[in-house]
Enzyme design. Structure first.
Site, PDB file in Angstrom:
ATOM      1  N   GLU A 153       8.707   0.758  -2.452  1.00 42.93           N
ATOM      2  CA  GLU A 153       9.384   1.749  -3.280  1.00 42.93           C
ATOM      3  C   GLU A 153      10.042   1.154  -4.510  1.00 42.93           C
ATOM      4  O   GLU A 153      10.019   1.756  -5.587  1.00 42.93           O
ATOM      5  CB  GLU A 153      10.419   2.503  -2.442  1.00 42.93           C
ATOM      6  CG  GLU A 153      11.026   3.685  -3.187  1.00 42.93           C
ATOM      7  CD  GLU A 153      11.882   4.551  -2.295  1.00 42.93           C
ATOM      8  OE1 GLU A 153      12.322   5.614  -2.781  1.00 42.93           O
ATOM      9  OE2 GLU A 153      12.125   4.184  -1.139  1.00 42.93           O
TER      10      GLU A 153
ATOM     11  N   LYS B 224      -0.800  -4.433   9.102  1.00 48.03           N
ATOM     12  CA  LYS B 224       0.598  -4.185   8.735  1.00 48.03           C
ATOM     13  C   LYS B 224       1.260  -3.430   9.882  1.00 48.03           C
ATOM     14  O   LYS B 224       0.775  -2.379  10.305  1.00 48.03           O
ATOM     15  CB  LYS B 224       0.680  -3.374   7.445  1.00 48.03           C
ATOM     16  CG  LYS B 224       2.095  -3.187   6.890  1.00 48.03           C
ATOM     17  CD  LYS B 224       2.025  -2.577   5.486  1.00 48.03           C
ATOM     18  CE  LYS B 224       3.403  -2.546   4.835  1.00 48.03           C
ATOM     19  NZ  LYS B 224       4.258  -1.475   5.361  1.00 48.03           N
TER      20      LYS B 224
ATOM     21  N   GLN C 225      -6.558  -0.745   2.375  1.00 50.73           N
ATOM     22  CA  GLN C 225      -5.933  -0.362   3.637  1.00 50.73           C
ATOM     23  C   GLN C 225      -6.456   0.983   4.151  1.00 50.73           C
ATOM     24  O   GLN C 225      -6.600   1.937   3.385  1.00 50.73           O
ATOM     25  CB  GLN C 225      -4.414  -0.271   3.504  1.00 50.73           C
ATOM     26  CG  GLN C 225      -3.733  -0.069   4.862  1.00 50.73           C
ATOM     27  CD  GLN C 225      -2.258   0.188   4.777  1.00 50.73           C
ATOM     28  OE1 GLN C 225      -1.823   1.255   4.354  1.00 50.73           O
ATOM     29  NE2 GLN C 225      -1.448  -0.793   5.182  1.00 50.73           N
TER      30      GLN C 225
ATOM     31  N   ASN D 220       8.193  -7.329   4.691  1.00 48.39           N
ATOM     32  CA  ASN D 220       8.359  -6.071   3.969  1.00 48.39           C
ATOM     33  C   ASN D 220       9.689  -5.453   4.387  1.00 48.39           C
ATOM     34  O   ASN D 220       9.932  -5.269   5.571  1.00 48.39           O
ATOM     35  CB  ASN D 220       7.187  -5.142   4.302  1.00 48.39           C
ATOM     36  CG  ASN D 220       7.246  -3.796   3.606  1.00 48.39           C
ATOM     37  OD1 ASN D 220       6.792  -2.799   4.146  1.00 48.39           O
ATOM     38  ND2 ASN D 220       7.797  -3.748   2.405  1.00 48.39           N
ATOM     39  N   GLY D 221      10.524  -5.158   3.401  1.00 45.59           N
ATOM     40  CA  GLY D 221      11.784  -4.511   3.714  1.00 45.59           C
ATOM     41  C   GLY D 221      12.880  -4.806   2.724  1.00 45.59           C
ATOM     42  O   GLY D 221      13.401  -5.920   2.690  1.00 45.59           O
TER      43      GLY D 221
ATOM     44  N   CYS E   9       2.753   3.368   9.297  1.00 43.07           N
ATOM     45  CA  CYS E   9       3.162   4.658   8.736  1.00 43.07           C
ATOM     46  C   CYS E   9       3.979   5.441   9.761  1.00 43.07           C
ATOM     47  O   CYS E   9       3.509   5.709  10.871  1.00 43.07           O
ATOM     48  CB  CYS E   9       1.943   5.472   8.314  1.00 43.07           C
ATOM     49  SG  CYS E   9       2.393   7.072   7.577  1.00 43.07           S
TER      50      CYS E   9
ATOM     51  N   PRO F   9       0.854  -1.203   0.000  1.00 46.70           N
ATOM     52  CA  PRO F   9       0.000   0.000   0.000  1.00 46.70           C
ATOM     53  C   PRO F   9       0.882   1.242   0.000  1.00 46.70           C
ATOM     54  O   PRO F   9       1.756   1.390   0.856  1.00 46.70           O
ATOM     55  CB  PRO F   9      -0.779  -0.134   1.312  1.00 46.70           C
ATOM     56  CG  PRO F   9       0.086  -0.970   2.201  1.00 46.70           C
ATOM     57  CD  PRO F   9       0.836  -1.897   1.296  1.00 46.70           C
ATOM     58  N   MET F  10       0.666   2.145  -0.962  1.00 43.50           N
ATOM     59  CA  MET F  10       1.470   3.364  -1.075  1.00 43.50           C
ATOM     60  C   MET F  10       0.561   4.530  -1.420  1.00 43.50           C
ATOM     61  O   MET F  10      -0.156   4.485  -2.425  1.00 43.50           O
ATOM     62  CB  MET F  10       2.561   3.202  -2.134  1.00 43.50           C
ATOM     63  CG  MET F  10       3.619   2.174  -1.771  1.00 43.50           C
ATOM     64  SD  MET F  10       4.803   1.913  -3.098  1.00 43.50           S
ATOM     65  CE  MET F  10       3.821   0.907  -4.232  1.00 43.50           C
TER      66      MET F  10
END
Length: 380
Positions: free
Chosen positions: A237, A151, A83, A212-213, A112, A27-28
């Protein structure tokens, strides 16, 4: 009278509804919109998240425009998880009920780290308020037609991280995404994403876990899964700079930037994507080339309509094809230079230079000096 469909939980939900996704688009905000989700699906993504929506703005009647601009989907956009960020269970439930018939799950953003989340008290700035988090998750679990997922970010202490994840699971989360860095790790102090903490969470809970990472290259995906044991890998990203990061076809050489840009533009036109999203995506896709072709960078900045963006993209395609013909790719096939940076032509999709530099140097260090430690620098 037909009975309501059974709401699947845990691994039944993961396998039957989500179809055991391995490659996940994160999600971005203003970036994982419908058009970009469709593009990444074409190139290997098996699950996509919407951008993070603000539950209050999304659900209040005066903000109909916000909801209309932010949320759109279609029949091909599955599986998809919507989300939200929120700090009020009732507001969150109201927003979630507005999308539950058009998605496969609703996710709560507890990761976030931005200042706007601190001011609004949501995202990672809720992570000390476990009773509120428990109520947010429990409210959705007990009242939605679809499962709730969550998340999170990690704490400095692995035991606290595991306890946090288990609390979220006990509250009713049916899947967990673990962003392997601290709340403070952002921007210029992003630092390392700790795969050891992700591994510890995976070993402690009984629901599916996504990692995630710092998934910057195709091979990072399996490396992460092998080490942590997670069920799938989420990338943020890196997918903005290379939407084909999940595509095995491009595992050895990333795609041409203009190729991805033209494909995205065709999708954006079809689904009527808003132009601010188009501009942002094109700047990221062409980021290696725009410092060289500055006149077209200015033209891209001045573009306002789909036709404007398409025209600039065609000009960039012509320029970049000329560059490739002149320079060639013999020494630009991903070879690592003396600074640890993989070398590709500026006509190909690639993560920003400084992030590649940090990742490759750290990977080199851990591969050479500490073979069994795959902790990565943060890229997402």
């Amino acid at each position: 009278m037909s009975s309501a469909p059974i709401k699947l939980k845990g691994y039944d939900f993961f396998r039957q509804t989500l179809k055991s996704p391995k490659f996940v688009l994160a999600p971005m905000v203003a970036s994982s919109e419908l058009a970009y989700r469709a593009l990444t699906r074409r190139h290997g993504a098996t699950l996509c998240y919407t951008p993070m929506f603000h539950a209050r703005l999304f659900s209040e009647p005066p903000n109909h425009r916000y909801r209309k601009e932010q949320w759109s989907t279609n029949a091909e956009d599955r599986p998809v998880i919507v989300q939200f960020c929120a700090n009020d269970p009732d507001v969150l439930l109201k927003a979630a009920r507005m999308v539950e018939d058009d998605c496969d799950a609703v996710d709560i953003n507890l990761g976030c780290p931005q200042n706007i989340a601190k001011r609004g008290k949501y995202g990672s700035f809720l992570q000390e308020d476990w009773p509120l988090i428990e109520k947010l998750v429990k409210t959705l679990d007990e009242n939605l037609k679809v499962p709730v997922t969550v998340k999170i970010r990690v704490f400095a202490d692995v035991e606290k991280t595991v306890a946090y994840a288990k609390m979220v699971e006990a509250a009713g989360a049916q899947m967990l995404t673990v962003h392997g860095r601290l709340r403070e790790q952002k921007g210029h102090v992003t630092g390392l994403a700790d795969w050891d903490k992700i591994k510890a969470v995976k070993e402690a809970v009984n629901i599916p876990v996504l990692a995630n990472g710092n998934i910057l290259y195709y091979e990072d995906i399996q490396r992460c899964m092998d080490y942590t044991g997670v069920d799938g890998v989420m990338s943020a990203e890196a997918t903005l700079y290379n939407p084909a990061i999940f595509d095995e076809k491009y595992k050895d050489m990333p795609p041409y930037s203009w190729e991805m840009a033209l494909e995205y533009l065709e999708i954006a036109k079809e689904v009527e994507a808003i132009t601010p999203c188009i501009k942002a995506h094109l700047f990221k896709l062409f980021q290696p080339a725009l410092p060289i072709h500055t006149d077209l960078r200015h033209a891209m900045a001045a573009a306002k309509t789909w036709d404007d963006y398409y025209a600039v993209t065609l000009k960039l395609k012509e320029r970049l094809q000329q560059d490739e013909a002149t320079i060639g790719e013999e020494n630009l096939k991903g070879q690592v230079d003396d600074r640890g940076v993989r070398q590709y032509g500026h006509w190909r999709c690639q993560v920003r230079r400084e992030k590649r530099l940090r990742n490759d140097l750290i990977f080199f260090f851990f591969s050479s000096a500490a073979l069994h430690s795959p902790r990565q620098v943060s890229g997402d």
